[in-house]
Write a protein that holds these residues in place. Structure first.
Motif, PDB file in Angstrom:
ATOM      1  N   LEU A   1       1.010  -1.251  -0.069  1.00  0.00           N
ATOM      2  CA  LEU A   1      -0.049   0.119  -0.054  1.00  0.00           C
ATOM      3  C   LEU A   1       0.827   1.267   0.119  1.00  0.00           C
ATOM      4  CD1 LEU A   1      -2.267  -1.207   2.935  1.00  0.00           C
ATOM      5  CD2 LEU A   1      -2.667  -1.605   0.320  1.00  0.00           C
ATOM      6  N   THR A   2       0.717   1.942  -0.938  1.00  0.00           N
ATOM      7  CA  THR A   2       1.442   3.295  -0.899  1.00  0.00           C
ATOM      8  C   THR A   2       0.796   4.463  -0.935  1.00  0.00           C
ATOM      9  OG1 THR A   2       1.537   3.106  -3.431  1.00  0.00           O
ATOM     10  CG2 THR A   2       3.246   1.814  -2.472  1.00  0.00           C
ATOM     11  N   GLY A   3       1.293   5.486  -0.762  1.00  0.00           N
ATOM     12  CA  GLY A   3       0.373   6.916  -0.614  1.00  0.00           C
ATOM     13  C   GLY A   3       1.399   7.744   0.278  1.00  0.00           C
ATOM     14  N   HIS A   4       1.707   7.291   1.252  1.00  0.00           N
ATOM     15  CA  HIS A   4       2.385   8.095   2.342  1.00  0.00           C
ATOM     16  C   HIS A   4       3.909   8.697   1.940  1.00  0.00           C
ATOM     17  CE1 HIS A   4       0.023   7.920   5.974  1.00  0.00           C
ATOM     18  NE2 HIS A   4      -0.312   6.499   5.642  1.00  0.00           N
ATOM     19  N   THR A   5       3.870   9.934   2.179  1.00  0.00           N
ATOM     20  CA  THR A   5       5.301  10.609   1.700  1.00  0.00           C
ATOM     21  C   THR A   5       6.338  10.726   2.836  1.00  0.00           C
ATOM     22  OG1 THR A   5       4.219  12.701   2.080  1.00  0.00           O
ATOM     23  CG2 THR A   5       4.037  11.825   0.019  1.00  0.00           C
ATOM     24  N   SER A   6       5.890  10.224   3.766  1.00  0.00           N
ATOM     25  CA  SER A   6       6.866  10.223   5.384  1.00  0.00           C
ATOM     26  C   SER A   6       6.751   8.999   5.970  1.00  0.00           C
ATOM     27  CB  SER A   6       6.592  11.274   6.202  1.00  0.00           C
ATOM     28  OG  SER A   6       5.145  11.264   6.679  1.00  0.00           O
ATOM     29  N   PRO A   7       7.921   8.173   6.753  1.00  0.00           N
ATOM     30  CA  PRO A   7       7.635   7.248   7.207  1.00  0.00           C
ATOM     31  C   PRO A   7       6.508   6.677   7.935  1.00  0.00           C
ATOM     32  CG  PRO A   7       9.824   8.009   7.483  1.00  0.00           C
ATOM     33  CD  PRO A   7       9.004   9.157   7.018  1.00  0.00           C
ATOM     34  N   VAL A   8       6.031   5.460   7.685  1.00  0.00           N
ATOM     35  CA  VAL A   8       4.994   4.806   8.501  1.00  0.00           C
ATOM     36  C   VAL A   8       4.939   4.591  10.015  1.00  0.00           C
ATOM     37  CG1 VAL A   8       3.107   3.210   8.442  1.00  0.00           C
ATOM     38  CG2 VAL A   8       3.832   3.997   6.336  1.00  0.00           C
ATOM     39  N   GLU A   9       4.407   5.272  10.866  1.00  0.00           N
ATOM     40  CA  GLU A   9       4.635   5.180  12.451  1.00  0.00           C
ATOM     41  C   GLU A   9       3.728   4.164  13.116  1.00  0.00           C
ATOM     42  OE1 GLU A   9       7.124   6.950  14.597  1.00  0.00           O
ATOM     43  OE2 GLU A   9       7.947   7.213  12.438  1.00  0.00           O
ATOM     44  N   SER A  10       2.477   4.008  12.423  1.00  0.00           N
ATOM     45  CA  SER A  10       1.462   3.214  13.180  1.00  0.00           C
ATOM     46  C   SER A  10       0.471   2.609  11.991  1.00  0.00           C
ATOM     47  CB  SER A  10       0.874   3.823  14.235  1.00  0.00           C
ATOM     48  OG  SER A  10       0.128   4.906  13.591  1.00  0.00           O
ATOM     49  N   VAL A  11       0.298   1.253  12.369  1.00  0.00           N
ATOM     50  CA  VAL A  11      -0.754   0.433  11.594  1.00  0.00           C
ATOM     51  C   VAL A  11      -1.922  -0.164  12.521  1.00  0.00           C
ATOM     52  CG1 VAL A  11      -1.003  -1.218   9.722  1.00  0.00           C
ATOM     53  CG2 VAL A  11       1.263  -0.020  10.098  1.00  0.00           C
ATOM     54  N   ARG A  12      -2.929  -0.331  11.797  1.00  0.00           N
ATOM     55  CA  ARG A  12      -4.079  -0.957  12.697  1.00  0.00           C
ATOM     56  C   ARG A  12      -5.187  -1.707  11.387  1.00  0.00           C
ATOM     57  NH1 ARG A  12      -4.568  -3.185  17.738  1.00  0.00           N
ATOM     58  NH2 ARG A  12      -6.792  -3.185  18.415  1.00  0.00           N
TER      59      ARG A  12
END
Length: 674
Positions: free
Chosen positions: A59-70
């Motif tokens: 899954l792409t779209g964020h432009t900065s590091p991913v910090e949390s997922v749920r």
């Protein structure tokens, strides 16, 4: 166990390379216990099946590091929060981006889906907790009270409360419909890393860096138990299916706890390092951990773990009907009242088509595993990942049974077949493969059974449009509840077609805001025209004096935005007028005001700080020099204002978020004041 000769209690299942950079978030799907989502510093969210080496979806779209997922309860949606403060929600079955939610000013540290309504809660390093309406794409409430980063969020099983845990050593309970804090639990002596509601009773467990797990009675909001045996910070906790015991994960160790009185039933050594999340699957406890770019999965056979007063009951809790949720022993406290429903599946949100979300994609990396886990939309019911057998354990003396580290495979050569039957369905995004996707359409007016070949490079639906009335977009900066009722946080009673959310209240709110905004803008235009009259005379300082005298900070901002583009217009006497206003701007809640204040202060420091410091350091003059005395007097006053601003800038230079770097730069420029 599948293998009668297996004798291990805990073993490592596999280790894989999950991202091209460090893994920053790992979460298990609690419904099946077999789905894993990982977020990385490469700004991606990858989806995995436990014990399978290949990535199912990226899954792409964020432009900065991913910090949390749920995951949500049914594992059909996944939400990810980034370092920039934005949230993105994907529909995994449709392989589509649903929503992008923007409003936090710093890293999103924690997330949770509401068990019934279409809401998501997010906690951030900006100390705020926000409740988002997924369908209406907006923040419906902001909960303020924490003083440090919010590390964990959990909705209560009945969907009426929200619990938040923070680095400020506290746990807070919020009433969703009332929009206020119900209680603050502050017995911990270190940051609270994790919280979990008991599945049945009014009980909450919290794990902290103070190396304790505490149990809280939610009727009296009192501490009823505290463990003392931990030697390391608690990172993951999970109640058993029947709620009879609590699994607590720390570094390389699993403990099983009871409460009232608190005691440790069992301790199981597990070499998982810093465990990230726990889930239960087929009388086995699944744990996942991360190290740099790798993630590892581990299995604990619960039939070999001592759980006094805790008996495993087969299926995972969310799959049990509500009327069968009974504790294994006599209940000591109130039970959550969850209304029984004939249809628990929430209505689906249509994928968004906003321009700012077109770059967000869900790329299917492994079509076979994707079809195995996610049934097509037209299936009668969604089933969990298709392997219901327990994970087999290696033999006690088999030291080479653990799988080697596997690099995920993304080269897929098998074509994916999808069956489009409903005209309102959206086509899935392309498979990352070198072969085309074959889609079979049903006959329309005339028999057309010839399959159409679709290019794998296409990113848009082909000839299909979702027909719907788009819900209103609500500002993410809103702090007031918008049309929330208790029914919004409860499941629908009947399995009828989902009714449209009544937008009357939202429209009324928008109309009120529109009338207010028109009044504000009319007044602002009148004030700007007053300042413009003075500006036309050519006296810049007099223009700024008139803007300050009007006592409308927005007019000061408008004028400064012009002056910031023309540094040559600035004089020392203008700085004297502007510096007190800059202090107000830097403390404003509006981002544009803070930005303007930072730019003006930076310009003053670059152009006038050397003059101010040199004038103050120069020896007294001999004789009378009126111009020099006036300049020295202005420099002294500017120096006084800058010293006052220095404390404010210094306090904010260490914060994270969009303006942390701007304040850090200002702090360096102001070092000459010392």
């Amino acid at each position: 166990m599948a293998n009668s000769s297996a004798t291990k209690t805990a073993w490592k299942l596999q280790e894989i390379v999950a991202h091209g950079s460090n893994v920053s978030a790992v979460v298990l799907g609690k419904n099946s216990g077999r789905l894993v989502a990982t977020g990385g510093e490469d700004c991606r969210v990858n989806l995995w099946s436990v014990n399978k080496p290949n990535c199912i979806m990226s899954l792409t779209g964020h432009t900065s590091p991913v910090e949390s997922v749920r995951f949500n309860a049914s594992e059909e949606l996944v939400v990810a929060g980034s370092q920039s403060g934005s949230l993105r929600i994907w529909d995994l079955e449709a392989a589509k981006i649903l929503r992008t939610l923007i409003g936090h000013k710093a890293n999103v540290c924690s997330l949770d889906f509401h068990p019934y309504g279409e809401f998501v809660a997010s906690g951030s390093m900006d100390t705020n907790v926000k409740l988002w309406d997924v369908r209406r794409k907006g923040c419906v409430f902001r909960y303020k009270g924490h003083t440090q980063a919010v590390r964990c969020l959990r909705f209560s099983p009945d969907g009426k409360w929200l619990a938040s845990a923070s680095d400020d050593h506290s746990v807070k309970l919020w009433d969703l419909t009332a929009g206020k804090m119900m209680a603050e639990l502050s017995e911990h002596t270190g940051p609270v890393n994790i919280i979990e509601f008991h599945p049945n009773e009014y009980l909450l467990a919290s794990g902290s860096a103070d190396r304790t797990v505490r149990f809280w009675d939610l009727e009296k909001f009192q501490l009823v138990g505290c463990t003392e045996g931990e030697t390391i910070p608690v990172r993951a906790i999970l109640f058993s299916n029947d709620g009879g015991c609590l699994f607590c994960g720390g570094r390389d160790l699993l403990r099983v706890y009871g409460w009232e009185p608190e005691r440790c039933f069992d301790s199981v050594p597990v070499g998982w390092g810093k465990v990230c999340d726990l889930a239960i699957c087929n009388k086995q406890l699944i744990g996942v951990s991360s190290l740099q770019s790798n993630i590892s999965s581990f299995v604990i056979d619960l039939t070999r773990v001592k759980m006094t007063g805790c008996a495993m009951q087969g299926p995972v809790l969310p799959e049990l009907p509500v009327n069968k949720l009974t504790p294994s022993g006599p209940s000591l406290r109130r039970i959550y009242e969850r209304p029984s429903t004939t249809c628990s599946k929430p209505k689906r949100v249509s994928p968004t088509s906003d321009d700012d979300e077109k770059e967000s994609r869900a790329e299917i990396q492994n079509p076979e595993q994707y079809k195995e886990i996610f049934q097509p939309r037209n299936a009668i019911s969604r089933t969990p990942p298709r392997n219901n057998e327990p994970f087999p354990a290696p033999l006690e003396d088999d030291t080479n049974n653990v799988k080697e580290t596997v690099t995920p495979t993304t080269d897929v050569v098998t074509p994916a077949v999808c069956n489009r039957k409903n005209s309102d369905q959206l086509q899935r995004p392309p498979v990352a493969a070198s072969t085309p996707i074959v889609c079979q359409d049903p006959p329309l007016s005339a028999p057309q059974n010839k399959p159409s070949v679709v290019s794998a490079a296409r990113n848009e639906p082909i000839g299909l449009k979702a027909i719907e009335n788009k819900p209103p977009v609500i500002s993410a900066a809103r702090n007031e509840p918008i049309g929330l009722k208790a029914a919004d946080f409860l499941p629908a009673v009947k399995c009828s077609s989902p009714t449209e959310v009544a937008d009357d209240e939202a429209v009324n709110q928008i109309r009120k805001g529109h009338d207010t905004m028109c009044t504000v803008l009319t007044s602002r235009m009148r004030n700007v025209n007053t300042v413009k009259t003075v500006w036309n005379s050519g006296d810049i300082k007099a223009s700024m004096d008139s803007a300050v005298a009007i006592n409308d900070l927005s007019v000061v901002v408008d004028l400064l935005n012009i002056l910031n583009l023309k540094p040559s217009l600035w004089k020392l006497d203008l700085c004297l007028v502007v510096l007190p206003q800059i202090e107000k701007l830097l403390q404003s809640k509006y981002e544009s005001y803070v930005n303007t204040g930072c730019l003006s202060l930076k310009l003053i420091l670059q152009r006038f700080l050397p003059l101010i410091t040199e004038s103050l350091a120069a020896p007294p003059s001999v004789g009378v020099d009126i111009s020099r005395e006036e300049r020295l007097s202005k420099c002294k006053m500017c120096y006084k204002h800058l010293r006052a601003l220095n404390q404010l800038v210094k306090s904010r230079s260490t914060q994270s978020g969009r303006y942390g770097s701007a304040f850090s730069e200002l702090h360096l420029l102001m070092s000459g004041l010392e």
